[in-house]
Design a protein around this motif. Structure first.
Motif, PDB file in Angstrom:
ATOM      1  N   UNK A 409      -6.636  -5.310  -9.784  1.00  0.00           N
ATOM      2  CA  UNK A 409      -6.263  -5.586 -11.176  1.00  0.00           C
ATOM      3  C   UNK A 409      -7.324  -5.070 -12.138  1.00  0.00           C
ATOM      4  N   UNK A 410      -8.192  -4.199 -11.648  1.00  0.00           N
ATOM      5  CA  UNK A 410      -9.304  -3.734 -12.473  1.00  0.00           C
ATOM      6  C   UNK A 410      -8.867  -2.694 -13.494  1.00  0.00           C
ATOM      7  N   UNK A 411      -8.118  -1.693 -13.059  1.00  0.00           N
ATOM      8  CA  UNK A 411      -7.697  -0.605 -13.956  1.00  0.00           C
ATOM      9  C   UNK A 411      -6.513  -1.014 -14.814  1.00  0.00           C
ATOM     10  N   UNK A 412      -5.532  -1.647 -14.214  1.00  0.00           N
ATOM     11  CA  UNK A 412      -4.316  -2.045 -14.928  1.00  0.00           C
ATOM     12  C   UNK A 412      -4.055  -3.532 -14.657  1.00  0.00           C
ATOM     13  N   UNK A 413      -4.802  -4.412 -15.310  1.00  0.00           N
ATOM     14  CA  UNK A 413      -4.735  -5.842 -14.945  1.00  0.00           C
ATOM     15  C   UNK A 413      -3.363  -6.472 -15.122  1.00  0.00           C
ATOM     16  N   UNK A 414      -2.674  -6.198 -16.248  1.00  0.00           N
ATOM     17  CA  UNK A 414      -1.401  -6.878 -16.477  1.00  0.00           C
ATOM     18  C   UNK A 414      -0.325  -6.419 -15.498  1.00  0.00           C
ATOM     19  N   UNK A 415      -0.363  -5.148 -15.127  1.00  0.00           N
ATOM     20  CA  UNK A 415       0.609  -4.685 -14.134  1.00  0.00           C
ATOM     21  C   UNK A 415       0.405  -5.406 -12.803  1.00  0.00           C
ATOM     22  N   UNK A 488       6.033   0.763  -7.931  1.00  0.00           N
ATOM     23  CA  UNK A 488       6.832   0.474  -9.116  1.00  0.00           C
ATOM     24  C   UNK A 488       5.976  -0.091 -10.246  1.00  0.00           C
ATOM     25  N   UNK A 489       5.007  -0.920  -9.904  1.00  0.00           N
ATOM     26  CA  UNK A 489       4.154  -1.522 -10.924  1.00  0.00           C
ATOM     27  C   UNK A 489       2.961  -0.638 -11.279  1.00  0.00           C
ATOM     28  N   UNK A 490       2.812   0.470 -10.585  1.00  0.00           N
ATOM     29  CA  UNK A 490       1.740   1.408 -10.909  1.00  0.00           C
ATOM     30  C   UNK A 490       0.363   0.825 -10.724  1.00  0.00           C
ATOM     31  N   UNK A 491       0.192   0.008  -9.690  1.00  0.00           N
ATOM     32  CA  UNK A 491      -1.101  -0.625  -9.440  1.00  0.00           C
ATOM     33  C   UNK A 491      -1.900   0.185  -8.428  1.00  0.00           C
ATOM     34  N   UNK A 492      -3.222   0.110  -8.519  1.00  0.00           N
ATOM     35  CA  UNK A 492      -4.067   0.638  -7.455  1.00  0.00           C
ATOM     36  C   UNK A 492      -3.980  -0.321  -6.276  1.00  0.00           C
ATOM     37  N   UNK A 493      -3.681   0.211  -5.094  1.00  0.00           N
ATOM     38  CA  UNK A 493      -3.527  -0.665  -3.939  1.00  0.00           C
ATOM     39  C   UNK A 493      -3.837   0.087  -2.662  1.00  0.00           C
ATOM     40  N   UNK A 494      -4.054  -0.679  -1.607  1.00  0.00           N
ATOM     41  CA  UNK A 494      -4.276  -0.121  -0.278  1.00  0.00           C
ATOM     42  C   UNK A 494      -3.468  -0.908   0.730  1.00  0.00           C
ATOM     43  N   UNK A 495      -2.803  -0.180   1.618  1.00  0.00           N
ATOM     44  CA  UNK A 495      -2.113  -0.786   2.749  1.00  0.00           C
ATOM     45  C   UNK A 495      -3.082  -0.767   3.927  1.00  0.00           C
ATOM     46  N   UNK A 496      -3.445  -1.938   4.429  1.00  0.00           N
ATOM     47  CA  UNK A 496      -4.466  -2.029   5.472  1.00  0.00           C
ATOM     48  C   UNK A 496      -3.830  -2.140   6.855  1.00  0.00           C
ATOM     49  N   UNK A 497      -4.421  -1.450   7.808  1.00  0.00           N
ATOM     50  CA  UNK A 497      -3.962  -1.529   9.194  1.00  0.00           C
ATOM     51  C   UNK A 497      -4.769  -2.528  10.008  1.00  0.00           C
TER      52      UNK A 497
END
Length: 864
Positions: A409-415, A488-497
């Protein structure tokens, strides 16, 4: 399987029996209310019939939502088997109600029954096979989410009367083993529009002529909600009050069976699930479809008894988890879709003869009875399936290629916060981080990121709505092929294995927007608002609406804020203290209000001279106009469904009115040529055919300074009328399917379509339309009409990358022409601009990640 009870019960309530004869759809045989019925000893005369309360026999008129509510209230007051509850309110302030039907002794302990039922999912190991023998099943009977598919709601009224008044073994069996929730009005706003039309355009003697006014409701029709959204696509996105209330009710009960009653084309028969086997979402267990197949045996028996034709395993699927019949499938519930051929009006000519509204109601009612009988007889199987669905977590986790998702939520907190709010409505558990985690080149910090593990009760749901999927068993989809929520929400994210240490901290119980602030106290010269936070356009509009002049800075700069140097990217908004229409104190107050109300950070600046980049009064900065927005809506009068797309127009209307507190004028295409377009500086064509729109008039308005924004299918109109010069990239589908047999031709053509995929677009972030964005973003893509980039430099703001598909289905030939095609184009014409967004940036209200592109077009459209 027991013999069919109540096979002619519908006659007792309708006052009409449409007998199983060759002309069954047209034949009407009156039967008295006291006619003997198998499995029913009598109907309790103390319980009011529908006619007693609403004044007409079911099937002889379309029942208004208020009348349905009146009837449910009357039955709940008269019956000790029924309690009526209100679970929400619509946009039009209509109540959302449901009835819980059970024996009096069970109604007095509903909280206990809920707790027992919830244990199947929250603590499945505590529920033994022996325990299942004593538990009632829960059946959630839901009707008419499309307001003009009206027969379902009428059937719900009949079902309530039957369950409340019926006395005899047929009703006793259901009361003894099933808690029945009857939700008669999934979409009362849409139903109200439809019912008012058909009842208001029908004479005493109804006509079956499908050219008659009763048969042709006006644009936008009654299918959708107040903002013209299809609520049967909102079970997973939950962007609307009706959906939010319904999902809360569903999660509160966690039923074993959920039904979803619809209508389809008049020439069809009757559909019930299972659907097309190859189009079932792979996250749905096989046993779910097996149980749906077992329930189908009951539906078939009931409909065979009266000679109604039906079909299964065709046309409809169980893939998109945003539909009412599919959403439950990833949560241990068996969802069932029913589709009845529609009369739409009171009667309708079809190839099989005249179809009466009462006939359609009868089929829906009998399918309701068959569902309840099937639930009674499969009760332990359904309970065991739900328990095991949640108990088999280890097996599911072993098979899953990921362990969870990190959301920043650092770059785009509300998204990121909006995504978290969505997940929490589905009872998904989110966790703060214990310590900083590095993943995929990103840094996730406690307090500015959260963890969504698969190792939780809703793990299957998390995987089903968060994963990227690019391989499919089938190439055809009834709805979209992907909806990956972080994209869809345009968030920075990572899918972890794997799950690193420190990723799972305290459980998050509140995901409210973080609020805004003014940094640096009271400014002496100006305030500066960085552009990029989701609600920055709302804050800007509030300032503009207060007659406060704002300037947009098109270049990066630095400025001193509170004794430290603060850097600003392109698009920062300068709010000078020196105003012509506001005092300094009014500016201070307005800025404080904007920051706190709209979750933005605004910096106080005490000097207009900057240490780096343009000064705050730079000649390159632009005084911003307040958007005066008109949205093209309505039918063009050339065909029944020609004109603006109600769904696309509704997405814009909802975005501006509900989420950004902006008024928007809805202009009907059929009379737009007589209106004064100079009242508006922005005209939006969100999608549709627009053949009836006067292109010369619109072009003159643009050249006089207006900004035309066209998106999705609205782009074609602008290109075809040479508002922008673009060359289409075409796909020769005929050559691709030339070798196909006739029987396979439809599927071969369908395989070249894009019903809904996610593409990657490359943006020119120096252009005002891309301010606040990273260089690459995910966009939602539908349709196969692509365009070459604009020939003139600076006009193409976005293109699809050379490997555009991120998630979802796309054929190889289509992907080839999609590569490096135009995604966002802007061209100046005269004193105005034409902006083309090739995709739908506001899709179904949950594509937060691209809303900003559309809003940039509104606020910055005249700045280049």
């Amino acid at each position: 399987m027991t013999a069919l009870p109540l096979r002619y019960f519908v006659a007792c309530v309708l006052g009409l029996l449409l007998v199983a004869a060759p002309d069954a759809q047209a034949q009407e045989v009156p039967i008295a209310i006291d006619t003997p019925v198998e499995g029913i000893d009598r109907y309790n005369p103390d319980i009011p019939t529908p006619q007693d309360v609403i004044g007409h026999e079911i099937g002889t008129r379309h029942t208004r939502p208020a009348q349905v509510i009146d009837y449910f209230e009357a039955v709940a007051e008269a019956s000790d088997r029924v309690v009526m509850e209100r679970h929400g309110t619509t946009y039009d302030h209509r109540p959302l109600i449901h009835a819980v039907v059970a024996p009096p002794e069970d109604l007095s302990r509903l909280d206990e029954i809920k707790a027992q039922n919830q244990a199947l999912s929250s603590d499945p190991s505590s529920v033994s096979d022996a325990d299942l023998a004593d538990l009632p099943a829960v059946a959630y009977m839901g009707y008419s989410i499309h307001g003009d598919e009206a027969s379902g709601t009428e059937a719900a009224v009949l079902l309530l009367y039957h369950m409340a008044a019926g006395e005899g073994p047929a009703v006793d069996a259901v009361l003894g083993d099933v808690v029945t929730i009857i939700d008669p009005l999934f979409n009362p706003d849409g139903r109200a529009r439809f019912v008012n039309w058909v009842n208001g355009n029908r004479g005493e003697t109804a006509t079956a002529d499908d050219q008659d006014r009763e048969h042709n409701q006006p644009w936008p029709g009654g299918r959708t909600n107040h903002y013209w959204f299809d609520l049967n696509r909102d079970w997973m996105p939950v962007q609307h009050p009706s959906s939010q209330a319904r999902i809360a009710l569903y999660q509160d009960w966690r039923p074993q069976v959920l039904t979803d009653y619809h209508e389809m084309g008049s020439e069809a028969t009757y559909f019930f699930q299972p659907g097309v086997p190859s189009r079932t979402n792979p996250n749905t267990p096989d046993e779910n479809q097996e149980l749906a197949g077992e329930l189908a045996e009951y539906h078939a028996d009931f409909l065979d008894e009266i000679g109604s034709l039906y079909y299964t395993r065709e046309q409809f699927d169980d893939f998109y988890y945003g539909k009412g019949s599919t959403y439950p499938d990833v949560q241990g519930t068996v969802g069932i879709l029913f589709e009845q051929a529609s009369s739409r009006a009171l009667k309708n000519d079809t190839d099989s003869g005249v179809m009466n509204y009462a006939f359609t109601v009868r089929n829906q009612f009998l399918a309701s009875l068959s569902t309840l009988q099937g639930t009674v007889e499969l009760r332990e199987d359904l309970l065991r399936y739900q328990r095991d669905f949640f108990a088999d977590r280890d097996e599911f986790l072993d098979d899953a290629p990921m362990t969870g998702y990190l959301i920043s939520s650092e770059r785009y907190p509300q998204r990121a916060q909006a995504l978290g709010q969505l997940l929490m409505q589905h009872r998904v558990e989110l966790f703060d981080l214990e310590e900083t985690v590095e993943s995929n080149g990103r840094t996730y910090r406690p307090g500015s990121a959260y963890w969504v593990p698969l190792d939780q009760e809703q793990g299957r749901f998390v995987k089903g709505v968060m994963e990227q999927r690019t391989t499919f068993q089938d190439s055809l989809f009834y709805d979209v092929s992907t909806w990956t929520l972080p994209l869809a929400f345009g968030t920075d994210y990572s899918e972890l294995t794997s799950t690193p240490d420190g990723v799972r901290g305290e459980r998050i119980t509140d995901m409210s927007y973080d609020g805004g602030r003014v940094v640096g106290g009271e400014a002496e010269v100006a305030y500066v608002m960085p552009w990029g936070r989701y609600f920055a356009p709302r804050a800007l509009y509030q300032l503009q609406d207060a007659d406060i002049t704002t300037r947009m800075m098109p270049d990066p700069f630095e400025v001193e804020v509170g004794g430290t140097t603060q850097s600003f990217d392109r698009g920062a908004i300068v709010i000078p203290l020196q105003q012509r229409n506001a005092t300094r104190q009014e500016v201070h107050a307005a800025v404080q209000e904007a920051a706190s109300a709209h979750h933005v950070e605004i910096m106080a600046v005490n000097r207009g001279l900057t240490p780096q980049g343009p000064d705050l009064g730079s000649a390159s900065s632009t005084v911003l106009q307040k958007p005066e927005v008109a949205l093209v809506t309505g039918n063009d009068g050339r065909s029944r469904w020609g004109g603006a797309s109600a769904a696309n127009a509704g997405e814009v209307w909802h975005l501006l009115s509900e989420r950004f507190d902006m008024p928007v004028s809805l202009l009907d295409i059929s009379y737009i040529e007589s209106l004064d377009l100079s009242e508006y500086n922005t005209l939006v064509m969100a999608g549709g055919s627009y053949d009836g729109l006067d292109a010369e008039r619109v072009q003159a308005w643009v050249e006089d300074g207006g900004t035309l924004i066209a998106s999705h299918t609205g782009v074609r109109w602008a290109v075809d009328h040479e508002m922008v010069e673009l060359e289409a990239k075409t796909l020769d589908v005929d050559s691709l399917v030339a070798d196909q047999d006739y029987a396979d031709l439809g599927e071969a053509r369908g395989a070249q379509g894009i019903g809904g995929s996610i593409f990657e677009a490359q943006l020119d972030t120096t252009h005002p339309l891309a301010f606040g964005y990273d260089e690459t973003i995910p966009v939602f893509r539908r349709g196969t009409r692509f365009y070459e980039p604009h020939e003139e430099p600076g006009h193409t703001v976005g293109t699809y990358t050379d490997t555009p598909r991120i998630s979802g289905y796309i054929s190889d030939p289509v992907e080839e022409i999609a590569q490096e095609s135009a995604a966002l184009v802007a061209e100046q014409r005269g004193s105005g601009q034409v902006i083309l967004l090739m995709d739908n940036p506001n899709f179904r209200a949950f594509w937060y990640g691209t809303n900003g592109l559309f809003l940039n077009a509104l606020f910055f459209g005249d700045t280049f």
